[in-house]
Design a protein around this motif. Structure first.
Motif, mmCIF file in Angstrom:
data_model
loop_
_atom_site.group_PDB
_atom_site.id
_atom_site.type_symbol
_atom_site.label_atom_id
_atom_site.label_comp_id
_atom_site.label_asym_id
_atom_site.label_seq_id
_atom_site.Cartn_x
_atom_site.Cartn_y
_atom_site.Cartn_z
ATOM 1 N N ALA A 266 0.833 -1.210 0.000
ATOM 2 C CA ALA A 266 0.000 0.000 0.000
ATOM 3 C C ALA A 266 0.863 1.254 0.000
ATOM 4 O O ALA A 266 0.541 2.244 -0.669
ATOM 5 C CB ALA A 266 -0.931 -0.010 1.212
ATOM 6 N N ALA A 267 1.964 1.230 0.741
ATOM 7 C CA ALA A 267 2.843 2.397 0.810
ATOM 8 C C ALA A 267 3.495 2.664 -0.535
ATOM 9 O O ALA A 267 3.560 3.818 -0.988
ATOM 10 C CB ALA A 267 3.909 2.186 1.878
ATOM 11 N N VAL A 268 3.982 1.615 -1.197
ATOM 12 C CA VAL A 268 4.635 1.790 -2.502
ATOM 13 C C VAL A 268 3.643 2.353 -3.518
ATOM 14 O O VAL A 268 3.964 3.261 -4.289
ATOM 15 C CB VAL A 268 5.225 0.461 -3.001
ATOM 16 N N ALA A 269 2.419 1.823 -3.505
ATOM 17 C CA ALA A 269 1.406 2.296 -4.452
ATOM 18 C C ALA A 269 1.045 3.754 -4.184
ATOM 19 O O ALA A 269 0.960 4.572 -5.117
ATOM 20 C CB ALA A 269 0.170 1.421 -4.365
ATOM 21 N N ALA A 270 0.834 4.097 -2.905
ATOM 22 C CA ALA A 270 0.435 5.461 -2.569
ATOM 23 C C ALA A 270 1.543 6.460 -2.866
ATOM 24 O O ALA A 270 1.305 7.542 -3.428
ATOM 25 C CB ALA A 270 0.029 5.535 -1.095
ATOM 26 N N VAL B 38 3.263 1.077 -11.151
ATOM 27 C CA VAL B 38 3.041 2.497 -10.872
ATOM 28 C C VAL B 38 3.913 3.373 -11.754
ATOM 29 O O VAL B 38 3.469 4.402 -12.282
ATOM 30 C CB VAL B 38 3.301 2.804 -9.379
ATOM 31 N N THR B 39 5.183 2.977 -11.935
ATOM 32 C CA THR B 39 6.142 3.818 -12.662
ATOM 33 C C THR B 39 6.230 3.514 -14.147
ATOM 34 O O THR B 39 6.678 4.362 -14.929
ATOM 35 C CB THR B 39 7.543 3.664 -12.055
ATOM 36 N N GLY B 40 5.859 2.291 -14.535
ATOM 37 C CA GLY B 40 5.986 1.895 -15.935
ATOM 38 C C GLY B 40 7.390 1.506 -16.332
ATOM 39 O O GLY B 40 7.658 1.281 -17.517
ATOM 40 N N PRO C 87 14.623 -11.823 -7.762
ATOM 41 C CA PRO C 87 13.808 -11.489 -8.938
ATOM 42 C C PRO C 87 12.313 -11.332 -8.663
ATOM 43 O O PRO C 87 11.585 -10.821 -9.501
ATOM 44 C CB PRO C 87 14.038 -12.707 -9.843
ATOM 45 N N PHE C 88 11.834 -11.793 -7.475
ATOM 46 C CA PHE C 88 10.385 -11.850 -7.281
ATOM 47 C C PHE C 88 9.887 -10.967 -6.139
ATOM 48 O O PHE C 88 8.823 -11.220 -5.591
ATOM 49 C CB PHE C 88 9.945 -13.307 -7.018
ATOM 50 N N GLY C 89 10.652 -9.926 -5.763
ATOM 51 C CA GLY C 89 10.189 -9.036 -4.715
ATOM 52 C C GLY C 89 8.878 -8.356 -5.109
ATOM 53 O O GLY C 89 8.786 -7.735 -6.174
ATOM 54 N N LEU C 90 7.856 -8.484 -4.267
ATOM 55 C CA LEU C 90 6.524 -7.987 -4.619
ATOM 56 C C LEU C 90 6.528 -6.478 -4.828
ATOM 57 O O LEU C 90 5.830 -5.960 -5.711
ATOM 58 C CB LEU C 90 5.526 -8.364 -3.511
ATOM 59 N N ASN C 91 7.307 -5.747 -4.037
ATOM 60 C CA ASN C 91 7.351 -4.294 -4.191
ATOM 61 C C ASN C 91 7.868 -3.880 -5.571
ATOM 62 O O ASN C 91 7.497 -2.826 -6.089
ATOM 63 C CB ASN C 91 8.235 -3.669 -3.112
ATOM 64 N N ILE C 92 8.736 -4.703 -6.140
ATOM 65 C CA ILE C 92 9.254 -4.398 -7.480
ATOM 66 C C ILE C 92 8.125 -4.408 -8.498
ATOM 67 O O ILE C 92 8.026 -3.535 -9.365
ATOM 68 C CB ILE C 92 10.361 -5.397 -7.870
ATOM 69 N N PHE C 93 7.241 -5.402 -8.385
ATOM 70 C CA PHE C 93 6.136 -5.497 -9.338
ATOM 71 C C PHE C 93 5.136 -4.360 -9.143
ATOM 72 O O PHE C 93 4.577 -3.833 -10.105
ATOM 73 C CB PHE C 93 5.439 -6.848 -9.197
ATOM 74 N N GLY D 251 4.168 6.025 -4.900
ATOM 75 C CA GLY D 251 4.572 6.029 -6.304
ATOM 76 C C GLY D 251 3.741 6.955 -7.150
ATOM 77 O O GLY D 251 4.267 7.715 -7.981
ATOM 78 N N LYS D 252 2.430 6.947 -6.957
ATOM 79 C CA LYS D 252 1.548 7.779 -7.767
ATOM 80 C C LYS D 252 1.830 9.268 -7.564
ATOM 81 O O LYS D 252 1.723 10.070 -8.492
ATOM 82 C CB LYS D 252 0.086 7.472 -7.420
#
Length: 423
Positions: free
Chosen positions: A112-116, A383-385, A372-378, A118-119
């Motif tokens: 939630a923090a990364v999404a909030a 969010v960033t493209g 390679p599979f860190g959820l925050n990366i995805f 990032g935008k």
């Protein structure tokens, strides 16, 4: 049994199978071909794994985090953090770390923090001179702090799996979380000085006071929630319910940024995420039960004792192992599976289980943004493209910084136990 509970799960994970199906498939195959058991045992353990009052805290805090994100409370916290930083070199990056820490003190959700953040902050970070890779890496990595700063969903699960006090775990996470935030902020300042990244203005008391007034009710939320827990006014589960009610009242009647329909929509989103967590909890309880009934924890403890490892060597081995595991498993799955196995060994070596819980949580928090599979990366990618390989380069330096913080926290137990001893 080794092939069904060890080799088979690894093959399924490599094939991209959802984690809960990996656990259930391994147990079902074991029950069918290795150790015949009545199917009713699987059902009893599956549902019994969810029959715990403390688990109610998870959907409550998830709902509170969803309300925070959709009501604009998170945006007010970001503005407050930016107003407080002032003329510090690279102030926007420092504000990103501070905002993530503040959001973590309310929701406990890294994603939630990364999404909030990032935008709102990614375009500003790029425009300030951080570059796309470094900005994306900062956003993806700063979310790791949210898993450590209380209230933490990961610590609730560790408390259940290891049978430890959740309030003590919350208290123990405060200083380590602040250390992680401080080291990340310090690294951002060093990068800003070396690369000539300017500050975003200067500290102005008038603007800081205005931002504090706008974020006042948001800033009070963690004080009420954590203060209520530590003063014995309510349990962590009741605190989660209070956080939801508080967020609804603030969003509907004080900030007036949500309607009743928005609250219902947020509840639906929280229910979906809570369901995803709970199905992993249920599946992990099954494979933990299977391992325990087969004497795997006892066998591992005996093996560790035979190696005559010291506590320091054991902690180093655990750190290396969990950092690797965190690259492939989310914290929920990893804690529920490995805590019952590792905690008895730690206790046998004289390691405080509360301190060990913080060490375990930080390892898996770092795994949230480790390739390679860190959820925050995805999440950051959506969010960033940015392509994944750019984010891999961006998070690299922050992995190093937080691993250094992990080593300090691991070998200075007082950081984790100092505040918890006051309870």
């Amino acid at each position: 049994m080794i092939w069904s509970l060890a080799v088979l799960p690894l093959l399924l994970l490599a094939a991209g199978t959802p984690v809960f199906l990996v656990f259930l498939t391994a147990v079902v195959v074991t029950m069918m071909f290795v150790m015949p058991l009545p199917p009713v045992a699987l059902q009893q353990v599956l549902f019994g794994g969810l029959d715990n009052y403390a688990l109610l805290a998870i959907p409550f805090f998830v709902f509170a985090g969803e309300l925070m994100s959709t009501s604009g409370i998170a945006h007010r916290l970001i503005n407050w953090a930016m107003a407080m930083v002032g003329r510090v070199p690279g102030s926007l990056g420092v504000a990103t770390v501070a905002a993530s820490t503040a959001i973590g003190a309310i929701s406990g959700s890294s994603v939630a923090a990364v999404a909030a953040l990032g935008k709102t902050l990614y375009p500003k970070l790029v425009a300030s001179g951080y570059g796309k890779e470094r900005a994306g890496g900062l956003l993806a990595s700063s979310g790791a702090i949210d898993i450590v700063i209380p209230p933490s969903i990961a610590m609730i699960l560790y408390g259940l799996a290891a049978e430890q006090s959740i309030p003590k775990l919350f208290m123990a996470g405060i200083l380590p979380g602040l250390l992680m935030a401080g080291m990340m902020a310090g690294f951002v300042v060093i990068v800003a000085v070396r690369n000539g990244i300017p500050s975003e203005g200067r500290f102005e008391p008038r603007l800081a006071w205005q931002a504090t007034k706008e974020a006042f009710w948001a800033l009070l939320m963690p004080i009420f929630v954590l203060g209520g827990i530590y003063n014995g006014l309510f349990s962590p589960t009741e605190a989660g319910g209070f956080a939801c009610v508080y967020a609804i009242v603030v969003a509907l009647f004080i900030y007036r940024t949500m309607s009743v329909r928005d609250v219902i929509r947020a509840a639906g989103n929280a229910a979906i995420l809570s369901g995803q967590i709970m199905i992993i909890v249920a599946a992990a309880s099954v494979i933990t039960w299977m391992l325990t009934t087969q004497g795997v924890p006892q066998a591992i403890i005996a093996w560790i004792n035979a190696l005559q490892l010291s506590a320091l060597t054991f902690l180093l081995a655990v750190n290396v192992g969990l950092l690797v595991i965190g690259c492939f498993l989310d914290p929920t799955s990893a804690i529920l599976v490995f805590a019952p196995l590792l905690v008895p060994m730690a206790i046998a070596l004289g390691i405080d289980p509360i301190h060990f819980g913080i060490v375990m949580t930080i390892n898996l928090a770092i795994g949230m943004f480790t390739p390679p599979f860190g959820l925050n990366i995805f999440v950051a990618q959506s969010v960033t493209g940015l392509p994944a390989h750019s984010l891999y380069r961006g998070v690299g330096p922050f992995v190093v910084v937080l691993v250094l913080a992990l080593l300090i926290i691991t070998y200075v137990p007082a950081l984790s136990l100092m505040l918890g001893s006051q309870l």
